[in-house]
Design a protein around this motif. Structure first.
Motif: not given
Lengths: 431, 431
Positions: A405-409
């Motif tokens: 899971r990326g934080d931003m995009k």
């Protein structure tokens, strides 16, 4: 409306304003050492040489043109008050400068879209877009400042804090990427919290990424809010380019500041209303690093029908996908978003998935995260994918939480078989 | 100067301004449900009942008073445009609301201090304070915006990007916590880069934490810049309270907006000029959540001598330590900063250290990170600590990189023997 006079301007006056701003832009580009040669070679000596029709003969700007990163017209260097940029996929970010007036305009344009989504000076807003170089955090921050809403600038802080403050402060608006909203939803499910009981969320403004109607539905049901799609990109200022009004039938483009074209990506010819093509934008007012006919790579169609909300600005459809995201499976063009639609509609899946494409693109496996889906449910997803995509695609499940899971995009959603990344994933598949 | 008229105001006019703002503050507190009972019980019915001398009879405000977090005067709720807060050590943050005017004032006060450190509209600034709820990022951002400098809002992004952009964009000013500056220095040493060759740094504005003159020296030599100390705290707006001018002989307090007292922390009596005590601040203009006589817990002395820079605002010494950081070793009061001075002065040490205190405070071991220090060098540090602290303290080394690096602010620097944390550390010591 935030700026009723401009947002309801009649077409003729809008075209006149656009023309005068376009001519001013050409004049400014003609004194820029970067752009002058290209424009002079087309015989242009001043803005008076163009009108909104001859625009179509002017050259496009591409991402590569924008990337000579630190170049700014010499005359403006002293006037730059801020730099922003996209994180960049190739390691180096695209940096975009802003003058004081650019920042002011940016805030006002974001404010229009936020008001359009129902945000007012009474709203209390969790801004969970990443603050910093990324245009998301500060762009929305400036917009909310113009609206006069009460902002809690959370950025990408700890999820537990975000959720606690949303509850304790009775925050009514959530601003973040759809990916981040999806992570919040996942966090709430894991911690067993029902936001419709303990929270007061009403509105979500989700931008910086495309998301399907199915994902919208899941976020609305899960978070108990009404979700609005906003559109923008760093090369063209950042958020503030276009957004949905209460009708949610397309995104109004702030046409007084951005000249919109939708073109056939192959021929470069303009598409008729309703026909999907590549969105091309010209910044009409940007002082530092303006762009002429910037090819966004985003696919959408345009509508000039008058919207019941009375805003006269043209609307683009929700972004259908990105040219460079498109994958060809067995000769058929597929966008990850088409797959997202199906995956989000299944109650058995978390919504996270990745497509593993065979080396020659003849076959694909959609690996979906599941807390434990039986074989029949998998067949259901396969059938839905076949119906949606028009081709047979294999589905498989991987345990919940397998995908990063990326934080931003959102990260990459398509990988090719044979790569180490794909191999490690294929080992986990419950085929 | 950013605001010459105010910054050079003569003492009498300043006192008059302070009095009128103080009376206005008392009037506002008298209508707040939180503060009224306390003030009414002292016989106050209006601001006219106080002057700058009777102030000393008014109650102090402590951190605990501020922590009833979401309380704001009812009349102001609609006017709040932003919330900020400290991350909070006990898990829950202290949230501070700001009205539109508070944000404007905050920016202008930060701007004074930044201009005072030599920043101008020609500066190009890497803002590497954390953006978001923390007051550092946005406070400096607003200040730099008022100055008209060119800001690269990096926040706590990847170190490699920060360093690359400082070089490529020829950034001349670095704004961050001293801890973060220290990390940058460490990163540069590891990657073998000499900033004085490839970069163009001139000014560093380091705040949100105390740091010793020795750490200042190390940062200045290592980064090739002139370092200025800035002071502020969330409960009292954030950065923008006080800062050094070019003389670097104390920090000018923005006395037109903050009423300064330095008190004996035990008796509560005012300290004479030059005598170290606890800094107490009253916000004279803050609209949302103002504080009356806020006990900061920070220790400093005050000077009313006129500064050669012509600013008439009183100066506080650099913060000597925090009341709650103080440790008692064998009956002697020691501040971690005293130890920092010694550790930073040693060429054999990285600058990172932690104090392991015996359970009854009778002995202490200062565990310092070292890339390999021989016994004699360790004796040197022990001798220097004894000379600085006036008591014998054991020194020991741990391998470089052993101590956790926080992103934003320094973590705890004193732990007590017998705790699991201390035991795991003691195992690594090369005693």
């Amino acid at each position: 409306m935030f700026d009723e006079m401009m947002e309801t301007l009649n077409r003729e006056r809008l075209r006149n304003l656009q023309l005068s701003r376009l001519r001013n832009l050409i004049d400014r580009l003609l004194v820029s050492p970067n752009d002058r040669p290209r424009l002079r070679s087309l015989g242009l000596t001043s803005g008076e040489d163009v009108d909104l029709n001859t625009l179509k003969r002017l050259p496009f700007t591409t991402k590569d043109d924008v990337v000579d990163r630190y170049q700014v017209a010499e005359t403006l260097v002293d006037e730059i008050v801020e730099w922003h940029g996209s994180s960049g996929t190739g390691g180096r970010e695209t940096l975009i400068p802003y003058t004081r007036r650019d920042i002011k305009t940016w805030g006002a344009l974001c404010a229009r879209l936020l008001v359009s989504a129902g945000i007012s000076e009474k709203s209390i807003v969790a801004n969970a877009y990443g603050y910093g170089l990324f245009t998301g955090g500060l762009g929305y921050h400036y917009g909310l400042g113009c609206v006069g809403a009460s902002v809690v600038p959370l950025g990408l802080g700890p999820m537990a804090r975000l959720v606690r403050l949303m509850r304790d402060m009775q925050i009514d608006t959530l601003a973040c990427t759809p990916t981040y909203a999806s992570r919040i939803l996942e966090y709430l499910k894991v911690t067993g919290m029902d936001p419709r009981e303990s929270m007061n969320l009403c509105v979500g403004v989700f931008g910086a990424e495309t998301f399907s109607e199915e994902m919208r539905g899941a976020l609305e049901t899960g978070l108990g809010l009404c979700a609005f799609d906003l559109y923008g990109l760093s090369e063209v200022t950042g958020p503030g380019v276009a957004g949905e009004c209460r009708e949610r039938a397309g995104l109004h483009v702030n046409e007084d500041h951005f000249l919109l074209e939708v073109i056939d990506p192959t021929t470069g010819k303009e598409c008729a209303d309703g026909v999907t093509g590549e969105v091309v934008l010209t910044t009409l007012s940007k002082e530092a690093k303006p762009v002429l006919r910037y090819r966004t790579g985003d696919l959408a169609s345009v509508s000039h029908h008058l919207c019941p909300c009375r805003r006269t600005f043209a609307r683009i459809s929700r972004i259908q996908g990105r040219l460079d995201d498109m994958v060809i499976i067995n000769g058929v063009n597929i966008f990850p978003r088409d797959i997202e639609e199906v995956v989000f509609a299944s109650p058995h899946l978390s919504g996270e998935f990745i497509v593993v494409l065979s080396e020659h693109g003849s076959r694909a496996v959609v690996a979906c995260e599941s807390a434990g889906m039986d074989r029949e449910a998998r067949y259901e997803v396969e059938a839905a994918l076949a119906a949606r995509l028009g081709i047979a695609v294999r589905a498989a499940t991987i345990p919940q939480g397998s995908l990063e899971r990326g934080d931003m995009k959102r990260g990459r959603r398509v990988i090719t078989a044979g790569t180490p990344e794909a191999s490690s994933l294929l080992n986990q598949l419950e085929l």
